[in-house]
Enzyme design. Structure first.
Site, PDB file in Angstrom:
ATOM      1  N   THR A 181      -4.514  10.320 -14.934  1.00  0.00           N
ATOM      2  CA  THR A 181      -5.961  10.367 -14.691  1.00  0.00           C
ATOM      3  C   THR A 181      -6.246   9.917 -13.267  1.00  0.00           C
ATOM      4  O   THR A 181      -5.612   8.987 -12.763  1.00  0.00           O
ATOM      5  CB  THR A 181      -6.716   9.474 -15.695  1.00  0.00           C
ATOM      6  OG1 THR A 181      -6.463   9.961 -17.015  1.00  0.00           O
ATOM      7  CG2 THR A 181      -8.221   9.514 -15.470  1.00  0.00           C
ATOM      8  N   PHE A 183      -9.023   8.372 -10.780  1.00  0.00           N
ATOM      9  CA  PHE A 183     -10.252   7.572 -10.805  1.00  0.00           C
ATOM     10  C   PHE A 183     -10.799   7.456  -9.382  1.00  0.00           C
ATOM     11  O   PHE A 183     -10.029   7.359  -8.431  1.00  0.00           O
ATOM     12  CB  PHE A 183      -9.960   6.153 -11.299  1.00  0.00           C
ATOM     13  CG  PHE A 183      -9.478   6.063 -12.727  1.00  0.00           C
ATOM     14  CD1 PHE A 183      -8.152   6.328 -13.051  1.00  0.00           C
ATOM     15  CD2 PHE A 183     -10.341   5.688 -13.740  1.00  0.00           C
ATOM     16  CE1 PHE A 183      -7.702   6.224 -14.367  1.00  0.00           C
ATOM     17  CE2 PHE A 183      -9.904   5.582 -15.057  1.00  0.00           C
ATOM     18  CZ  PHE A 183      -8.582   5.858 -15.367  1.00  0.00           C
TER      19      PHE A 183
HETATM   20  O1  LIG Z   1     -11.812   4.738 -22.370  1.00  0.00           O
HETATM   21  C1  LIG Z   1     -11.111   4.276 -21.440  1.00  0.00           C
HETATM   22  O2  LIG Z   1     -10.228   3.414 -21.611  1.00  0.00           O
HETATM   23  C2  LIG Z   1     -11.312   4.778 -20.078  1.00  0.00           C
HETATM   24  O3  LIG Z   1     -11.082   4.096 -19.116  1.00  0.00           O
HETATM   25  C3  LIG Z   1     -11.683   6.221 -19.931  1.00  0.00           C
HETATM   26  C4  LIG Z   1     -10.429   7.030 -20.049  1.00  0.00           C
HETATM   27  C5  LIG Z   1     -10.082   7.627 -21.240  1.00  0.00           C
HETATM   28  C6  LIG Z   1      -8.906   8.370 -21.319  1.00  0.00           C
HETATM   29  C7  LIG Z   1      -8.085   8.479 -20.214  1.00  0.00           C
HETATM   30  C8  LIG Z   1      -8.438   7.877 -19.031  1.00  0.00           C
HETATM   31  C9  LIG Z   1      -9.621   7.150 -18.923  1.00  0.00           C
END
Ligand SMILES: O=C(O)C(=O)Cc1ccccc1
Length: 300
Positions: A181, A183
């Site tokens: 992911t 960010f």
């Molecule tokens: O819900 C979380 O823990 C988040 O930070 C959002 C998320 C969810 C799935 C993958 C990456 C981030």
């Protein structure tokens, strides 16, 4: 990424143990993370206005399995914050449940929609059919623990299992082993762009209604200057939802209108990038620089 992060307060959506918190820690190892229940809370009350109690907000934007997180693209535009960095985080999901609960007892699984999407096939193969979407993975773990649910599992991190006292029933349950992911780190003020290290710039623009080949023309302002693009995303233009395509026929055709989000492999301090943007502004009705920030070169 900015180094260290000593003294920085970084807001993230969710409860302790959310992946966004790990992303904040990866970007700023010495920062203080601040949980926020909803992302608008993170943006509005903590960072964007009022008392400015935090210095950064972290926002997941895209994932190698689930694709773009559209809601967060929309938030980038809605709030006047600046992207000051990005960080990629390998996300390894676990299936969690209360002590003593077996996979066969689970009728439902709760998590963030992206986490559920990233594990869709595995969860189905495990025989769990119902999905419950909540705001964050750690929040799901907290809720299942607090309500002592016996028929509901959680997709979350091993850290969340530890923090909320859940058992790990299965590890690495994302549908593909590699699951990363990206960010964004946001701040009230932009950082000063540099040219002595790799930088990226994120922009958003709209195009004129009725002229042909506008997108090609827009992308050409970068291609002609050898500026590579690393990402392009289109989102509905909510304020101007339609464009009139052509007046060749007596009835004008209405098509959906879009905003284009583009990441450039260039710093805004690079004269080439400035010229390209100036060129784009000559014909694009709306152009905004979301941020110019150092390229994340860390190990994923
Ligand atoms: O819900 C979380 O823990 C988040 O930070 C959002 C998320 C969810 C799935 C993958 C990456 C981030």
């Amino acid at each position: 990424m900015e180094s260290g992060g000593e003294g920085l307060k970084v807001a993230y959506q969710g409860f302790p143990g959310a992946y966004s918190e790990s992303a904040a820690k990866k970007a700023y190892p010495h920062c203080q993370t601040v949980p926020c229940e909803h992302f608008d809370t993170a943006f509005q009350s903590k960072i964007a206005v009022e008392n400015c109690t935090v210095d950064r907000a972290v926002l997941p934007l895209e994932n190698t399995l689930g694709g773009s997180i559209h809601r967060n693209y929309d938030l980038l535009l809605r709030h006047k914050l600046h992207i000051v960095g990005d960080v990629r985080l390998a996300v390894r999901h676990c299936l969690l449940a209360n002590r003593g609960v077996k996979i066969g007892n689970l009728r439902s699984v709760m998590s963030h929609p992206q986490a559920l999407a990233q594990c869709e096939h595995t969860l189905t193969e495990l025989g769990i059919e119902q999905r419950q979407a909540v705001d964050d993975t750690a929040g799901a773990a907290k809720l299942v623990t607090e309500q002592m649910l016996q028929d509901t599992g959680v997709v979350a991190s091993s850290l969340a299992a530890e923090l909320y006292g859940l058992d790990i029933l299965a590890e690495n349950i994302q549908d593909e082993k590699e699951n990363v992911t990206r960010f964004m780190m946001l701040a009230r003020k932009p950082i000063v762009p540099q040219v002595d290290k790799p930088f990226k710039t994120s922009i958003v623009f709209s195009l004129e209604d009725w002229k042909p080949a506008q997108l090609l023309k827009a992308l050409a302002v970068f291609a002609l200057r050898d500026i590579d693009l690393t990402k392009i995303e289109s989102r509905p233009h909510k304020k101007r939802p339609f464009r009139v395509a052509d007046d060749t026929f007596s009835t004008p055709v209405k098509y959906f209108n879009y905003l284009f989000y583009v990441d450039l492999e260039a710093s805004m301090a690079d004269p080439k990038a400035l010229k390209a943007l100036g060129n784009l502004e000559e014909f694009a009705p709306f152009v905004r620089v979301l941020g110019s920030y150092p390229t994340d070169v860390s190990e994923v």
